[in-house]
Enzyme design. Structure first.
Site, PDB file in Angstrom:
ATOM      1  N   ASP A  84     -30.151  22.739 -20.267  1.00 26.43           N
ATOM      2  CA  ASP A  84     -30.178  24.174 -20.588  1.00 26.43           C
ATOM      3  C   ASP A  84     -31.545  24.800 -20.339  1.00 26.43           C
ATOM      4  O   ASP A  84     -31.656  25.880 -19.750  1.00 26.43           O
ATOM      5  CB  ASP A  84     -29.807  24.398 -22.056  1.00 26.43           C
ATOM      6  CG  ASP A  84     -28.334  24.202 -22.342  1.00 26.43           C
ATOM      7  OD1 ASP A  84     -27.530  24.283 -21.392  1.00 26.43           O
ATOM      8  OD2 ASP A  84     -27.990  23.965 -23.505  1.00 26.43           O
ATOM      9  N   GLN A  87     -32.458  25.516 -16.589  1.00 24.31           N
ATOM     10  CA  GLN A  87     -31.541  26.220 -15.690  1.00 24.31           C
ATOM     11  C   GLN A  87     -32.036  27.591 -15.252  1.00 24.31           C
ATOM     12  O   GLN A  87     -31.889  27.962 -14.086  1.00 24.31           O
ATOM     13  CB  GLN A  87     -30.165  26.346 -16.350  1.00 24.31           C
ATOM     14  CG  GLN A  87     -29.403  25.046 -16.415  1.00 24.31           C
ATOM     15  CD  GLN A  87     -27.985  25.233 -16.923  1.00 24.31           C
ATOM     16  OE1 GLN A  87     -27.425  26.327 -16.870  1.00 24.31           O
ATOM     17  NE2 GLN A  87     -27.380  24.168 -17.414  1.00 24.31           N
ATOM     18  N   HIS A 109     -21.617  24.585 -19.784  1.00 22.31           N
ATOM     19  CA  HIS A 109     -21.971  25.074 -21.121  1.00 22.31           C
ATOM     20  C   HIS A 109     -22.410  26.524 -20.926  1.00 22.31           C
ATOM     21  O   HIS A 109     -23.013  26.864 -19.908  1.00 22.31           O
ATOM     22  CB  HIS A 109     -23.096  24.222 -21.712  1.00 22.31           C
ATOM     23  CG  HIS A 109     -23.630  24.712 -23.031  1.00 22.31           C
ATOM     24  ND1 HIS A 109     -22.825  25.237 -24.028  1.00 22.31           N
ATOM     25  CD2 HIS A 109     -24.900  24.744 -23.532  1.00 22.31           C
ATOM     26  CE1 HIS A 109     -23.576  25.556 -25.074  1.00 22.31           C
ATOM     27  NE2 HIS A 109     -24.834  25.288 -24.792  1.00 22.31           N
ATOM     28  N   GLY A 135     -19.984  12.733 -20.513  1.00 28.42           N
ATOM     29  CA  GLY A 135     -19.570  12.438 -19.146  1.00 28.42           C
ATOM     30  C   GLY A 135     -18.954  11.071 -18.960  1.00 28.42           C
ATOM     31  O   GLY A 135     -17.985  10.913 -18.218  1.00 28.42           O
ATOM     32  N   ASP A 192     -20.706  25.998 -30.265  1.00 25.71           N
ATOM     33  CA  ASP A 192     -21.332  24.744 -29.864  1.00 25.71           C
ATOM     34  C   ASP A 192     -22.713  24.597 -30.509  1.00 25.71           C
ATOM     35  O   ASP A 192     -23.028  23.563 -31.106  1.00 25.71           O
ATOM     36  CB  ASP A 192     -21.451  24.693 -28.344  1.00 25.71           C
ATOM     37  CG  ASP A 192     -22.025  23.375 -27.849  1.00 25.71           C
ATOM     38  OD1 ASP A 192     -21.250  22.401 -27.761  1.00 25.71           O
ATOM     39  OD2 ASP A 192     -23.229  23.315 -27.546  1.00 25.71           O
ATOM     40  N   GLU A 232     -22.945   2.846 -42.780  1.00 28.91           N
ATOM     41  CA  GLU A 232     -21.537   3.052 -43.120  1.00 28.91           C
ATOM     42  C   GLU A 232     -21.014   4.428 -42.707  1.00 28.91           C
ATOM     43  O   GLU A 232     -19.808   4.680 -42.793  1.00 28.91           O
ATOM     44  CB  GLU A 232     -21.323   2.807 -44.618  1.00 28.91           C
ATOM     45  CG  GLU A 232     -21.539   1.358 -45.004  1.00 28.91           C
ATOM     46  CD  GLU A 232     -21.109   1.035 -46.419  1.00 28.91           C
ATOM     47  OE1 GLU A 232     -20.360   1.835 -47.018  1.00 28.91           O
ATOM     48  OE2 GLU A 232     -21.523  -0.026 -46.929  1.00 28.91           O
TER      49      GLU A 232
END
Length: 334
Positions: A84, A87, A109, A135, A192, A232
């Protein structure tokens, strides 16, 4: 209102016939998209930096990687799978100067399109195809004959013709085998980021670390605190994954379930939700995006400082030692 979901019968791979798909970046998503599309009969060109592990991986997979500029020139459909924070700069310097009318940009995205980091010229459209999985899973499920659910969204200058291309693309990577959910760039990006910050990464990490610290500060052995607060967690998350909260509660002891109902809301309470709402507002109004992009413009010093501090936390030191005792764990140590 129920989401609109598309399947194999809603998508036609012939929409990609005669088109070259340029995959920019052969990393986590890029390698899966490139291989799946090629195996679906599409013409694929890959862009990757020479002398990198990703470049060598692309060569090993049978591709001949080229520069970003060259891939964009060859491509009709240009797929951006780069980080991101990189870009915007790469788009301005390497991608936009080589775009021509009719090109379709595919985002995996919505971040940079939603927050206006791309100056998309007239005649070029943008869509989003976002698999809801890493991916390696996109690739593995495709090879197995299945697929990972995807999201589809129409961005600037995109209409029904581009939607057909997007659905064909989703089919090419296996997404329509599982289902492709229609959304928007804003909804995908904002949900997201919120999920990452408030729950999946930020929320869970902070909760685990705070629980570990609480036990250690009370005099309990760090090893015991690690097992109870970190190790756990996988058992519980696997139950969530299989059947949601109800299945988890069915699977644990009655004691644990009672503690869940009566003590959980004391930790995650209305004050927590207030802070979550603030985080969501910062995502919606662009404050988080501005903070992250500005951080990167100055070399990300606060980011790297935080990474180093958390890497050396006692829970990480103890965990590294304990994981060596468990041969069944495919331990990944950094």
């Amino acid at each position: 209102m129920a989401a609109t979901i598309y399947y194999d019968s809603d998508a036609d791979l012939s929409a990609l016939k005669g088109k070259t798909i340029a995959i920019l970046g052969y990393g986590s998503q890029g390698h899966a998209h490139a291989q799946n599309l090629r195996d679906s009969g599409c013409n694929v060109v890959v862009a990757e930096l020479k002398d990198t592990d990703n470049y060598e991986a692309a060569v090993k997979a049978g591709f001949q990687p080229v520069s970003i500029e060259e891939a964009v020139k060859q491509g009709d459909v240009i797929v951006i799978t780069l980080p991101d924070e990189l870009q915007g700069k790469i788009f301005a310097s390497m991608i936009r100067p080589n775009l021509v009318k009719g090109n379709i940009l595919v985002a995996t995205h919505g971040f940079n399109v939603h927050y206006g980091q791309f100056d998309i010229p007239a005649g070029v459209s943008a869509i989003m195809i976002a698999p809801k999985g890493p991916g390696h899973l996109v690739r593995a499920e495709y090879v197995r004959g299945g697929g990972v659910p995807c999201l589809i969204a129409l961005g600037p200058n995109a209409g029904e013709a581009e939607k057909k291309i997007g659905l064909a693309y989703a089919k090419g990577i296996g997404g329509t085998r599982a289902g492709v959910i229609e959304t928007t760039f804003a909804e995908e990006t904002e949900t997201d980021l919120f999920g990452e910050q408030a729950v999946l990464c930020g929320g869970v990490s902070a909760l685990i670390q705070a629980g570990f610290e609480t036990l250690v500060e009370a005099g309990y052995q760090p090893e015991m605190a690690y097992f109870e607060c970190m190790h756990e967690m996988k058992l519980i998350v696997d139950l969530f994954y299989q059947g949601g909260l109800s299945y988890m509660r069915y699977s644990v002891s009655n004691t644990a379930e009672y503690g869940d109902y009566t003590r959980g809301p004391r930790v995650i309470n209305e004050e927590t939700k207030k802070e979550m709402k603030k985080i969501l507002t910062e995502i919606q109004n662009g404050q988080f995006a501005r903070d992250w992009l500005l951080e990167n413009q100055v070399g990300a010093p606060a980011f790297h400082r935080a990474r180093a501090q958390h890497h050396d936390h006692l829970i990480e030191v103890v965990g590294k030692r304990l994981r060596k005792l468990m041969s069944w764990i495919d331990s990944k140590e950094f």
